[in-house]
Design a protein around this motif. Structure first.
Motif, short mmCIF file in Angstrom:
data_model
loop_
_atom_site.label_atom_id
_atom_site.label_comp_id
_atom_site.label_asym_id
_atom_site.label_seq_id
_atom_site.Cartn_x
_atom_site.Cartn_y
_atom_site.Cartn_z
N LYS A 356 0.83 -1.20 0.00
CA LYS A 356 0.00 0.00 0.00
C LYS A 356 0.87 1.27 0.00
O LYS A 356 0.65 2.20 -0.76
N MET A 357 1.89 1.28 0.86
CA MET A 357 2.76 2.45 0.96
C MET A 357 3.51 2.71 -0.35
O MET A 357 3.62 3.84 -0.80
N VAL A 358 4.04 1.64 -0.93
CA VAL A 358 4.79 1.80 -2.19
C VAL A 358 3.86 2.35 -3.27
O VAL A 358 4.22 3.27 -4.01
N GLY A 359 2.64 1.82 -3.33
CA GLY A 359 1.66 2.30 -4.31
C GLY A 359 1.34 3.77 -4.10
O GLY A 359 1.34 4.57 -5.05
N GLN A 360 1.12 4.16 -2.85
CA GLN A 360 0.78 5.57 -2.56
C GLN A 360 1.95 6.50 -2.87
O GLN A 360 1.77 7.59 -3.40
N MET A 361 3.16 6.06 -2.52
CA MET A 361 4.34 6.89 -2.78
C MET A 361 4.53 7.09 -4.28
O MET A 361 4.79 8.20 -4.75
N HIS A 362 4.38 5.98 -5.02
CA HIS A 362 4.57 6.03 -6.48
C HIS A 362 3.56 7.00 -7.09
O HIS A 362 3.90 7.82 -7.94
N GLU A 363 2.33 6.90 -6.63
CA GLU A 363 1.27 7.76 -7.15
C GLU A 363 1.55 9.24 -6.84
O GLU A 363 1.24 10.12 -7.63
N ALA A 364 2.18 9.48 -5.68
CA ALA A 364 2.46 10.86 -5.26
C ALA A 364 3.73 11.41 -5.91
O ALA A 364 4.14 12.54 -5.62
N GLY A 365 4.39 10.60 -6.75
CA GLY A 365 5.56 11.11 -7.47
C GLY A 365 6.89 10.84 -6.78
O GLY A 365 7.92 11.39 -7.20
N VAL A 366 6.91 10.01 -5.74
CA VAL A 366 8.19 9.62 -5.13
C VAL A 366 8.92 8.73 -6.14
O VAL A 366 8.29 7.96 -6.86
N GLU A 367 10.25 8.88 -6.22
CA GLU A 367 10.99 8.14 -7.23
C GLU A 367 11.53 6.82 -6.67
O GLU A 367 11.91 6.74 -5.50
N PHE A 368 11.58 5.83 -7.55
CA PHE A 368 11.92 4.47 -7.12
C PHE A 368 13.04 3.85 -7.94
O PHE A 368 13.19 4.13 -9.12
N MET A 369 13.78 2.96 -7.27
CA MET A 369 14.70 2.07 -7.98
C MET A 369 14.39 0.65 -7.52
O MET A 369 14.06 0.43 -6.35
N ALA A 370 14.50 -0.29 -8.45
CA ALA A 370 14.28 -1.70 -8.11
C ALA A 370 15.57 -2.27 -7.54
O ALA A 370 16.64 -2.10 -8.12
N GLY A 371 15.47 -2.93 -6.40
CA GLY A 371 16.63 -3.56 -5.79
C GLY A 371 16.18 -4.74 -4.95
O GLY A 371 15.02 -4.78 -4.51
N THR A 372 17.09 -5.69 -4.72
CA THR A 372 16.66 -6.94 -4.06
C THR A 372 17.27 -7.20 -2.69
O THR A 372 16.67 -7.86 -1.87
N ASP A 373 18.52 -6.74 -2.46
CA ASP A 373 19.31 -7.10 -1.26
C ASP A 373 19.99 -8.46 -1.44
O ASP A 373 20.48 -9.02 -0.47
N THR A 374 20.03 -8.99 -2.64
CA THR A 374 20.68 -10.28 -2.88
C THR A 374 22.11 -10.29 -2.36
O THR A 374 22.78 -9.26 -2.48
N PRO A 375 22.62 -11.36 -1.74
CA PRO A 375 21.98 -12.67 -1.55
C PRO A 375 21.25 -12.80 -0.21
O PRO A 375 21.04 -13.92 0.25
N ILE A 376 20.84 -11.69 0.38
CA ILE A 376 20.10 -11.77 1.64
C ILE A 376 18.67 -12.23 1.33
O ILE A 376 18.13 -11.94 0.26
N GLY A 377 18.07 -12.96 2.26
CA GLY A 377 16.66 -13.36 2.13
C GLY A 377 16.41 -14.33 0.99
O GLY A 377 15.41 -14.23 0.31
N PHE A 378 17.31 -15.29 0.81
CA PHE A 378 17.15 -16.37 -0.19
C PHE A 378 17.03 -15.84 -1.61
O PHE A 378 16.45 -16.49 -2.47
N GLN A 379 17.54 -14.65 -1.84
CA GLN A 379 17.38 -14.07 -3.17
C GLN A 379 18.60 -14.40 -4.02
O GLN A 379 19.67 -13.83 -3.84
N THR A 380 18.38 -15.31 -4.95
CA THR A 380 19.44 -15.70 -5.87
C THR A 380 19.81 -14.48 -6.71
O THR A 380 18.92 -13.82 -7.26
N PRO A 381 21.11 -14.18 -6.80
CA PRO A 381 21.51 -13.03 -7.62
C PRO A 381 20.95 -13.16 -9.04
O PRO A 381 20.95 -14.24 -9.62
N GLY A 382 20.48 -12.07 -9.59
CA GLY A 382 20.02 -12.06 -10.98
C GLY A 382 18.52 -12.24 -11.11
O GLY A 382 17.78 -11.27 -11.26
#
Ligand SMILES: [Zn+2]
Length: 471
Positions: A356-382
Motif C-alpha cells: 500500500k505504501m509503495v503504491g501511494q508513494m509512487h502515485e504521489a511522485g516519489v521516485e523508485f529504484m528496483a533492488g533486491t538485497d541479494t543474496p540476503i533473504g534467499f534471493q538468488t543473484p540475478g
C-alpha cells in the motif's frame, strides 16, 4: 536523413557492427516502437531506424529480431557482494545470465567491494557495471559487526563526529560512488555524514537512523532510502511517542550488541506503528519524500518474504542449482521449514502495508529504484530482480514503470542517463532481448533470448556456457 546516411556512409562505416533487424524496441521513456533495426558498434548503440529504411551490408552480423523485444539491460540497485563469501565469486555470472548489466552495492568491506568494482572495470563486456557504497556508516554499537553469520562485518562503528569525517575521507579516497548511512548513527553524526557528503559531491543512501524520524532525515539531505526502513514509525499516529521511546532504549540498553539492540527496537515498535497507521502522518511523510526527491528502494520481495514466500515458485528452485551445493541445501531446508509453518499474522499485515505504501508513494511522485538485497533473504543473484519487478507491479506500477525503475532511474540516480538506461543512439549497448512482451506481462522480462553487455552479444549458446560454468 536516411538517404544522407546511405550516400555518405558506405558499408565500410558499419563494418563489424551487429544489426538487430525488425525488432520491437521498448524504451523506458518513449515506450514501444515496432519494426526497428538497431546497429551496435564499438560497444554502443550506433544507429536506430525503421528496418524498412536501413540498408544492410552482407559484411554485417545480422540478427533477426522478428517477434522479439529489445530493452535496456537491468540494474539491481541493492546488492551485497560481501554478504556471503561462498556466493560472491558467482555473482557476476548470475547477474549476466539474467540480464542484470549494472548493480549498486549497498554495503560491504571496502577492500572486497573495490576489488569487484575493479574486476568489472577490467572486464566491461563480461561483468555488470558496479557502483559501490563501501561499508555501512553506523554508530555504536554497530549492527553488522561480524558477531554472527547473519551479521557479517558489513559496517564500521563510528564513535564520534570526527570518526565520521575521517572515515568518509578515507572512503572517498578509495573511490566509493556513494555512501550508506545506517540505523545506529546519532542525529549529530547523521548531520555530519550529510555535510561531508555534500562537500565531496557524494550521494547518501541509507536506513533512517533509529534516533531520527523520516521527515528530518529526508529534509537533512538523505538522497535515497532502502527497504522503507523505519518509515512505519514516522507514519504512526503516535510517532513522537515512539521516537522518544527509541531514544530511551538507545540510551539504556548499552549492554546489547548492535544487532540485538536494533532487533529489539524493531520488535518493540514495528507492529504497534503499523497498527497505529495514520493517513494524515503518512501523507506528510510521502509529500516530504516527493518534494525532496528522496528515492526509495523498497526491496518488496525481501520485506514481504514471509507472507509471499516467493521461494515456493518454480523459478526459485531452478535458480538455486547455480549456487554452491552447501548454500542451496541450507536455503532449501530453511525454506521448507518456513513453508511448513504458519505465517505470523503480523507478517501478512506488514506485507499489505508495504504494498500500500509503495503504491501511494509512487502515485504521489516519489521516485523508485528496483533492488533486491541479494543474496540476503534467499534471493538468488540475478533472477531475484525479475521477481522484484513483479512485486512493483503488484504494488501499482505499470510494467513500463517497473522497467523504468530498473533501467532509466538508477542510471539517472548516478547521473548516467545520457550513457545508460534507455534505448537511444550513442548509449552504451547494455541491452536485453526478450522472446515475449514485458509490457503485456511483467513476468516476460525473464523470457531472455540474448543479453548484450557493452556491445558483446550473448546468445543462448553463450548463456549456456555461463550456466555450465555455474553448475
Ligand atoms: Zn542491504
Amino acid at each position: 536523413m536516411l538517404s544522407v546516411l546511405i550516400a555518405c556512409a558506405p558499408k565500410k562505416a558499419f563494418e563489424d557492427a551487429i544489426y538487430i533487424e525488425n525488432i520491437t524496441v521498448i524504451d523506458p521513456l518513449d515506450g514501444t516502437k515496432e519494426g526497428q533495426t538497431v546497429v551496435i558498434k564499438e560497444g554502443k548503440i550506433h544507429k536506430i531506424a525503421p528496418s524498412a529504411e536501413l540498408k544492410l551490408s552482407s559484411d554485417n552480423t545480422i540478427i533477426d529480431g522478428t517477434g522479439k523485444f529489445l530493452m535496456p539491460g537491468l540494474w539491481d540497485a541493492h546488492v551485497h557482494f560481501a554478504y556471503m563469501e561462498e556466493i560472491a565469486p558467482r555473482m557476476f555470472d548470475l547477474f549476466m545470465l539474467y540480464g542484470i548489466t549494472s548493480v549498486r552495492d549497498t554495503g560491504g568491506r571496502i577492500e572486497l567491494v573495490t576489488d569487484y568494482k575493479q574486476q568489472s572495470l577490467n572486464n566491461p563486456t563480461k561483468a555488470p557495471r558496479v557502483k559501490i557504497a563501501g561499508p555501512l556508516l553506523d554508530g555504536m554499537p554497530n549492527v553488522y559487526d561480524g558477531s554472527d553469520p547473519g551479521h557479517p562485518p558489513l559496517s564500521v562503528g563510528l564513535k564520534t563526529v570526527e570518526d565520521v569525517n575521517n572515515k568518509i575521507d578515507e572512503l572517498n579516497e578509495a573511490g566509493v560512488d556513494l555512501l550508506k548511512a545506517y540505523e545506529m548513527l546519532t542525529p549529530d553524526q547523521f548531520v555530519a555524514v550529510m555535510k561531508k557528503a555534500k562537500e565531496l559531491g557524494l550521494k547518501v543512501t541509507g536506513h533512517v537512523p533509529l534516533s531520527m524520524d523520516v521527515i528530518s532525515a529526508s529534509n537533512g539531505g538523505l538522497n535515497s532510502m532502502e527497504h522503507l526502513r523505519n518509515v512505519e514509525l514516522s507514519c504512526a499516529s503516535n510517532a513522537e511517542e515512539l521516537l522518544a521511546q527509541r531514544r530511551k532504549m538507545l540510551e539504556n540498553d548499552k549492554d546489547l550488541s548492535g544487532s540485538e539492540l536494533r532487533s529489539s527496537m524493531h520488535e518493540a515498535q514495528r507492529e504497534t506503528a503499523v497498527n497505529n497507521f495514520s493517513e494524515e502522518k503518512a501523507k506528510e511523510v510521502i509529500e516530504t519524500l516527493a518534494r525532496n526527491r528522496t528515492w526509495q528502494i523498497p526491496t518488496l520481495a525481501l520485506n514481504t518474504l514471509r507472507a509471499e514466500l516467493f521461494m515456493r515458485q518454480p523459478w526459485w528452485s531452478e535458480s538455486i542449482q547455480y549456487l554452491p551445493d552447501t548454500t542451496a541445501s541450507r536455503w532449501q531446508s530453511i525454506v521448507d521449514r518456513m513453508a511448513g509453518s504458519e505465517v505470523p499474522a503480523f507478517q501478512q499485515t506488514y506485507a499489505a502495508w508495504m504494498f500500500k505504501m509503495v503504491g501511494q508513494m509512487h502515485e504521489a511522485g516519489v521516485e523508485f529504484m528496483a533492488g533486491t538485497d541479494t543474496p540476503i533473504g534467499f534471493q538468488t543473484p540475478g533472477i531475484s530482480l525479475h521477481n522484484e519487478l513483479v512485486m512493483l507491479v503488484k504494488a501499482g506500477f505499470t510494467p513500463l514503470g517497473a522497467i523504468k525503475s530498473a533501467t532509466y532511474n538508477p542510471a539517472f540516480y548516478f547521473g548516467m542517463q545520457d550513457e545508460l538506461g534507455s534505448v537511444k543512439e550513442g548509449m552504451w549497448a547494455d541491452l536485453l532481448i526478450l522472446n515475449a512482451d514485458p509490457l503485456k506481462d511483467i513476468e516476460n522480462t525473464r523470457q531472455i533470448d540474448a543479453v548484450i553487455k557493452q556491445g558483446e552479444y550473448y546468445n543462448q549458446e553463450a548463456l549456456d556456457k555461463i550456466r555450465e560454468r555455474l553448475r
